[in-house]
Design a protein around this motif. Structure first.
Motif, PDB file in Angstrom:
ATOM      1  N   MET A   1       0.843  -1.200   0.000  1.00  0.00           N
ATOM      2  CA  MET A   1       0.000   0.000   0.000  1.00  0.00           C
ATOM      3  C   MET A   1       0.883   1.257   0.000  1.00  0.00           C
ATOM      4  O   MET A   1       1.223   1.802  -1.025  1.00  0.00           O
TER       5      MET A   1
ATOM      6  N   GLU B  44       1.225   4.961   2.136  1.00  0.00           N
ATOM      7  CA  GLU B  44       0.434   6.177   2.043  1.00  0.00           C
ATOM      8  C   GLU B  44       1.053   7.159   1.058  1.00  0.00           C
ATOM      9  O   GLU B  44       2.274   7.237   0.935  1.00  0.00           O
ATOM     10  N   VAL B  45       0.230   7.884   0.376  1.00  0.00           N
ATOM     11  CA  VAL B  45       0.699   8.901  -0.566  1.00  0.00           C
ATOM     12  C   VAL B  45       1.207  10.120   0.210  1.00  0.00           C
ATOM     13  O   VAL B  45       0.550  10.589   1.122  1.00  0.00           O
TER      14      VAL B  45
ATOM     15  N   ARG C  29      -4.046  12.321   0.985  1.00  0.00           N
ATOM     16  CA  ARG C  29      -4.628  12.809   2.226  1.00  0.00           C
ATOM     17  C   ARG C  29      -3.475  13.300   3.079  1.00  0.00           C
ATOM     18  O   ARG C  29      -2.590  12.514   3.413  1.00  0.00           O
ATOM     19  N   PRO C  30      -3.450  14.579   3.418  1.00  0.00           N
ATOM     20  CA  PRO C  30      -2.330  15.076   4.223  1.00  0.00           C
ATOM     21  C   PRO C  30      -2.185  14.239   5.488  1.00  0.00           C
ATOM     22  O   PRO C  30      -3.176  13.853   6.091  1.00  0.00           O
ATOM     23  N   ASN C  31      -1.005  13.963   5.872  1.00  0.00           N
ATOM     24  CA  ASN C  31      -0.776  13.217   7.099  1.00  0.00           C
ATOM     25  C   ASN C  31      -0.999  14.148   8.281  1.00  0.00           C
ATOM     26  O   ASN C  31      -0.211  15.049   8.547  1.00  0.00           O
ATOM     27  N   SER C  32      -2.077  13.909   8.982  1.00  0.00           N
ATOM     28  CA  SER C  32      -2.435  14.849  10.045  1.00  0.00           C
ATOM     29  C   SER C  32      -1.418  14.848  11.177  1.00  0.00           C
ATOM     30  O   SER C  32      -1.271  15.834  11.875  1.00  0.00           O
ATOM     31  N   PHE C  33      -0.692  13.759  11.336  1.00  0.00           N
ATOM     32  CA  PHE C  33       0.323  13.735  12.401  1.00  0.00           C
ATOM     33  C   PHE C  33       1.373  14.809  12.107  1.00  0.00           C
ATOM     34  O   PHE C  33       1.764  15.569  12.992  1.00  0.00           O
ATOM     35  N   ALA C  34       1.806  14.845  10.872  1.00  0.00           N
ATOM     36  CA  ALA C  34       2.821  15.818  10.491  1.00  0.00           C
ATOM     37  C   ALA C  34       2.260  17.237  10.552  1.00  0.00           C
ATOM     38  O   ALA C  34       2.911  18.158  11.042  1.00  0.00           O
TER      39      ALA C  34
END
Lengths: 340, 340
Positions: free
Chosen positions: A1, A3-4, A48-53
């Motif tokens: 997979m 993540e993008v 989808r922006p990585n919300s953690f970052a």
DNA sequence: CTGAAAGCGCTTACAG
DNA sequence: CTGAAAGCGCTTACAG
């Protein structure tokens, strides 16, 4: 997979991460052509922006914490309903925790939420909370805090409440105007401010109408449930036959009272009038329907959330924020249980 | 203010960030002396790991998402209660969202949760959800998903349900055994699997007991509320006088039915027997008390959460996880509304 | 209009 | 037992 990420998009398009980031955030210093290409690819890859970052960079989580005594309770579930609905509209998510009326759990939960770095905390105190250090910690930690319904006068922060004293007064006065000569009160626990206030309103109404206050017909609910209403009603029936009106701290307790008198064949309101508090749906459909004080739960949740977001915004901008206390109005709802 | 970071502690103690981090995480390759010093200072400074950074590094948020149709509903608020309580014990926080029975909102909320990168999603479908692409997206995204109560047979994932068909059968059979000769059903909406199944159970029971199935006495609730129960009861009373038993999709609807018959003076259960579904507290205290099928909401929430955490754990370790469907047992609760 | 670089605060493989 | 370094995936001030 896998993540993008921005990196992937940049790589594939042969441009820099910076430009990709800007394009997606609609900065104006990106050429329309580049912007279009980035957006197209991002959509294709389902980026989808990585919300953690994002959280780490922006230092905000767009998440708020909510602590209530218990969710399985019509009044609170209504408030929760309002809060998460309104929060979602404003781009915030809500983490919900229940204190189960335990001060200790409440403390732990505050710690959890602070660790999680929620942007703000919304809270209704447990009935057993007496030490307020954990609330002070929230404030010292610079995390916006709004208290609603079950508040403490000793904490300096924004609050959304009803005027419980006035409301308790109105409920009692209504019984008096219905002709009751001896009115009992099934009050809430001793600690919470709102049950104190309702009790004080009750007392004041008796005083204003020259009726004797009699400590022996004030019963204190601990659990504030159906059974307590039922059992105290039995006590009234067996030990205080002259009582002809009861003001119950909550509709659930009031419904217990109604159930008991129905069971023993005491006529409501002819022999005894009853009024509850909060205007729960069930109060309107039992027989006889229960008079009550309408407590605007949905509005309270909504107002509390809005107030919190205002404070969060001010806080983010480094602006000073003046704490505010919003007092919502209640309404007397007359039904069969107090009809003349 | 300024949040306390590992860097600050390291600086103050004259050691490296690495060592501070290890000391706080109780790695064994740190000398007891250093460890003690770090812990002491961390406590003094009230150090709290920045969860944003931790999330980014570990790629997990220790947060799960929960989507339900509506929280102001005794059954769901019970489930929510179980889920957040159990999650907290296991070190997870819960973000709750309500679909308000809207497929569109449900889709948006799935997106929100995926963007938030929750570790898993727990969900009960809206009544109006027919397109299931958003659920497939969750699975394609490799985010563990557990469906409960309102599920879809078309989605391959773990599920926690009751056997609605059997339960509907049991409710109907109970009415038959109470001597009812013509039994109406106030069913749920047409789309959700569980109202279909309860209806099928009803139909099967009639069949097994050689009773005629009559489409004209099956009414479909859209909102599944008190008023629908009340209004359909009126219809039965005016247009189908020979009906002597009613199986209501839910206690709330059943309570509406009871209210109507009480109002017009039809004796329950002598003239008409009534059974509800779910075993809401109110069903036990109305007059006459309402027979029902106990639906273990708390247990359902707990089981769903546990199943989800198992999948999250397996997923984290890269292990394969076999989807599981847990079927909880229901129980017939006999009360006055169906007493012989 | 584009991009190199710093940095948010952690964790952990690796070297010593 | 200790620590330098890389890196998680972003955002944004700054230079060109």
């Amino acid at each position: 997979m896998g993540e993008v990420t921005l990196k992937q998009i940049a790589l594939e398009l042969g441009i820099s991460i910076t430009t990709v980031s800007k394009a997606l955030k609609n900065y104006k210093d990106v050429s329309p052509k580049t912007k279009a290409a980035v957006i197209k690819l991002a959509e294709k890859l389902n980026y989808r922006p990585n919300s953690f970052a994002v959280n780490l960079r922006t230092k905000e989580s767009k998440t708020i914490g909510l602590i209530i005594p218990e969710i399985v309770h019509h009044f609170f579930s209504n408030i929760v309903n309002a809060i998460i609905e309104e929060a979602e509209k404003k781009g915030y998510l809500v983490i919900i925790l229940q204190s189960n009326e335990s001060e200790e759990l409440e403390k732990k939960q505050i710690d959890l939420l602070l660790s999680k770095r929620v942007d703000g905390i919304l809270m209704s105190l447990s009935n057993n909370t007496t030490n307020l250090d954990h609330l002070k910690k929230v404030i010292a930690n610079n995390t916006p805090l709004v208290l609603f319904d079950k508040i403490s006068k000793l904490i300096d922060c924004s609050k959304v409440i009803i005027d419980d004293r006035n409301a308790g007064y109105a409920a009692t006065e209504h019984l008096i105007k219905c002709g009751c000569k001896k009115i009992a009160h099934f009050r809430g626990p001793l600690n919470p401010q709102n049950s104190i206030d309702r009790f004080l309103g009750y007392k004041k109404a008796l005083e204003d109408y020259n009726m004797k206050f009699d400590r022996s017909i004030v019963f204190t609910c601990e659990k504030v449930n159906f059974d307590e209403g039922y059992n105290f009603a039995k006590k009234i029936y067996t030990e205080h036959k002259d009582v002809d009106g009861i003001f119950a701290i909550t509709d659930l307790v009031g419904i217990g009272v109604v159930a008991y008198f129905n069971e023993v064949g005491v006529k409501i309101p002819d022999q005894i009038a009853i009024i509850g508090f909060s205007n729960w749906f069930m109060a309107s459909v039992i027989t006889p329907s229960l008079s009550t004080i309408d407590q605007p739960g949905f509005e309270m949740g909504k107002k509390a959330l809005k107030l919190l977001l205002k404070e969060i915004k001010a806080h983010k901008k480094g602006k000073e924020f003046k704490y505010k206390t919003i007092v919502l109005s209640t309404k007397l709802i007359e039904r069969k249980s107090t009809a003349f």
